[in-house]
Scaffold this motif. Structure first.
Motif, PDB file in Angstrom:
ATOM      1  N   GLY A 164       0.838  -1.188   0.000  1.00  0.00           N
ATOM      2  CA  GLY A 164       0.000   0.000   0.000  1.00  0.00           C
ATOM      3  C   GLY A 164       0.875   1.241   0.000  1.00  0.00           C
ATOM      4  O   GLY A 164       0.904   2.018  -0.941  1.00  0.00           O
ATOM      5  N   THR A 165       1.624   1.411   1.079  1.00  0.00           N
ATOM      6  CA  THR A 165       2.594   2.497   1.200  1.00  0.00           C
ATOM      7  C   THR A 165       3.982   1.886   1.088  1.00  0.00           C
ATOM      8  O   THR A 165       4.269   0.894   1.768  1.00  0.00           O
ATOM      9  CB  THR A 165       2.463   3.209   2.554  1.00  0.00           C
ATOM     10  N   PRO A 166       4.866   2.437   0.244  1.00  0.00           N
ATOM     11  CA  PRO A 166       6.215   1.866   0.124  1.00  0.00           C
ATOM     12  C   PRO A 166       6.915   1.808   1.476  1.00  0.00           C
ATOM     13  O   PRO A 166       6.769   2.718   2.287  1.00  0.00           O
ATOM     14  CB  PRO A 166       6.928   2.846  -0.821  1.00  0.00           C
ATOM     15  N   PRO A 167       7.633   0.735   1.753  1.00  0.00           N
ATOM     16  CA  PRO A 167       8.349   0.643   3.034  1.00  0.00           C
ATOM     17  C   PRO A 167       9.421   1.725   3.126  1.00  0.00           C
ATOM     18  O   PRO A 167       9.967   2.155   2.118  1.00  0.00           O
ATOM     19  CB  PRO A 167       8.965  -0.759   2.987  1.00  0.00           C
ATOM     20  N   SER A 168       9.708   2.154   4.339  1.00  0.00           N
ATOM     21  CA  SER A 168      10.750   3.159   4.520  1.00  0.00           C
ATOM     22  C   SER A 168      12.117   2.524   4.313  1.00  0.00           C
ATOM     23  O   SER A 168      12.301   1.319   4.529  1.00  0.00           O
ATOM     24  CB  SER A 168      10.678   3.769   5.922  1.00  0.00           C
ATOM     25  N   GLU A 169      13.079   3.345   3.912  1.00  0.00           N
ATOM     26  CA  GLU A 169      14.428   2.824   3.718  1.00  0.00           C
ATOM     27  C   GLU A 169      15.030   2.343   5.024  1.00  0.00           C
ATOM     28  O   GLU A 169      15.790   1.365   5.058  1.00  0.00           O
ATOM     29  CB  GLU A 169      15.285   3.894   3.044  1.00  0.00           C
ATOM     30  N   ALA A 170      14.703   3.015   6.125  1.00  0.00           N
ATOM     31  CA  ALA A 170      15.208   2.590   7.434  1.00  0.00           C
ATOM     32  C   ALA A 170      14.707   1.184   7.765  1.00  0.00           C
ATOM     33  O   ALA A 170      15.466   0.334   8.264  1.00  0.00           O
ATOM     34  CB  ALA A 170      14.767   3.575   8.512  1.00  0.00           C
ATOM     35  N   GLU A 171      13.437   0.921   7.474  1.00  0.00           N
ATOM     36  CA  GLU A 171      12.865  -0.404   7.726  1.00  0.00           C
ATOM     37  C   GLU A 171      13.526  -1.460   6.843  1.00  0.00           C
ATOM     38  O   GLU A 171      13.816  -2.573   7.288  1.00  0.00           O
ATOM     39  CB  GLU A 171      11.362  -0.358   7.449  1.00  0.00           C
ATOM     40  N   ILE A 172      13.767  -1.098   5.583  1.00  0.00           N
ATOM     41  CA  ILE A 172      14.404  -2.030   4.649  1.00  0.00           C
ATOM     42  C   ILE A 172      15.778  -2.434   5.152  1.00  0.00           C
ATOM     43  O   ILE A 172      16.115  -3.619   5.215  1.00  0.00           O
ATOM     44  CB  ILE A 172      14.513  -1.392   3.253  1.00  0.00           C
ATOM     45  N   PHE A 173      16.602  -1.445   5.520  1.00  0.00           N
ATOM     46  CA  PHE A 173      17.967  -1.770   5.913  1.00  0.00           C
ATOM     47  C   PHE A 173      18.043  -2.458   7.269  1.00  0.00           C
ATOM     48  O   PHE A 173      18.981  -3.212   7.536  1.00  0.00           O
ATOM     49  CB  PHE A 173      18.842  -0.514   5.881  1.00  0.00           C
TER      50      PHE A 173
END
Length: 324
Positions: free
Chosen positions: A260-269
């Motif tokens: 729905g909403t793109p994941p944050s880069e902080a969450e990805i890393f």
């Protein structure tokens, strides 16, 4: 959609169960003879469809052809709109090559190219990527206006985490990431990821990204070239799992496109770091044709690897290769 593909979609949704010709004809508002002709065409295409008297037609659980109709039942609600953007081939030189050509021609965000095999599969630094029939070779076109990542490295990290989660969901195995973009199971490589991007000359921003994913699904050890047998493996190296490639394709699409909403880069890393198999381990760094020993200590907020050399010097790597 053709009658043949509409029938295939219905059979895929009830794989392993019989559906009467009368029921299929009623659902599609066609004659039973048209159903029979479509089933015959599917059988010629290699689909194992059994006709059982007084029961109807049944798509065997043993069927292992990748198809849009086979992928659709496993797509999430948010991924369903991308089903019409999936294109499947029996063989390509490289899914990334085809995807880049399509991106240049204006293909939309979420266009997915899948091939049963590649004749000239590529990895990083233009190396050959062994791509026999039976693997899963996929490229996805991403447009930055939809996937709002500030750092290009985020795309690779996002893909690596997504593929790990997808493999885990179908196999219950625990994939790990070897920096930068390789997926390992039980200490051997099972997947390579190749991210290629084009920058807009005037704005300096990303115009499009092609995300290439090559996964060994059930290639057996003896089927790999001799020089890969000690380092490569498959999700299912000792057994065939018919139909699993359709589900795996869908699981990857669900994670990379169906948000729905793109994941944050902080969450990805954060997720990327948790799956890294090298932190705290001794490694060999290969950079600019030179090698040195170091210990992998951390990754920073954009996925660069932080290492400590044997002399105590701290180095941050944005590129290069490592060997465990």
């Amino acid at each position: 959609m053709s009658t043949k593909n509409r029938i295939l979609e219905l059979l895929e949704r009830q794989r392993g169960e019989s559906i009467s010709g009368e029921h299929l004809a009623g659902l599609l508002n066609i004659s039973r003879n048209a159903v029979w002709k479509a089933v015959k065409e599917l059988q010629k295409d290699g689909y194992n469809i059994v006709a059982v008297t007084n029961k109807g037609y049944c798509l065997s659980d043993e069927n292992d052809i990748i198809s849009v109709q086979g992928i659709k039942p496993f797509l999430s609600d948010k991924s369903q709109p991308y089903a019409d953007k999936i294109q499947i081939y029996k063989s390509l030189e490289s899914t990334n090559k085809t995807a880049k050509e399509m991106a240049v021609a204006g293909a939309e965000h979420g266009t997915v190219i899948i091939s049963d095999r590649q004749t000239k599969g590529r990895g990083r630094y233009s190396r050959n990527f062994f791509s026999p029939a039976g693997g899963l070779y996929m490229s996805i076109i991403l447009r930055p206006e939809v996937l709002h990542f500030e750092n290009p490295t985020s795309v690779t990290a996002f893909a690596a985490v997504s593929v790990c989660e997808a493999i885990e969901s179908i196999s219950k195995k625990e994939p790990e990431i070897k920096w930068v973009n390789d997926i390992f199971i039980d200490g051997k490589k099972v997947c390579g990821i190749l991210t290629e991007a084009v920058t807009d000359f005037e704005s300096g921003g990303l115009e499009w990204v092609v995300l290439g994913i090559g996964i060994n699904v059930y290639t057996r050890k003896e089927e790999f070239p001799i020089d890969l047998q000690a380092t490569a493996t498959s999700i299912y190296p000792d057994e065939n799992m018919p139909g699993v490639r359709n589900k795996l394709s869908a699981e990857i699409i669900n994670r990379i496109l169906g948000f729905g909403t793109p994941p944050s880069e902080a969450e990805i890393f954060e997720k990327y770091k948790k799956r890294l198999m090298i932190l705290g381990k001794k490694i060999t760094v290969i950079q600019n044709q030179a090698e040195y020993k170091a210990t992998a200590t951390d990754v920073d907020s954009v996925g660069h690897l932080i290492v400590k050399k044997e002399n105590g010097e701290i180095i941050t790597l944005s590129s290069g290769e490592i060997r465990i």
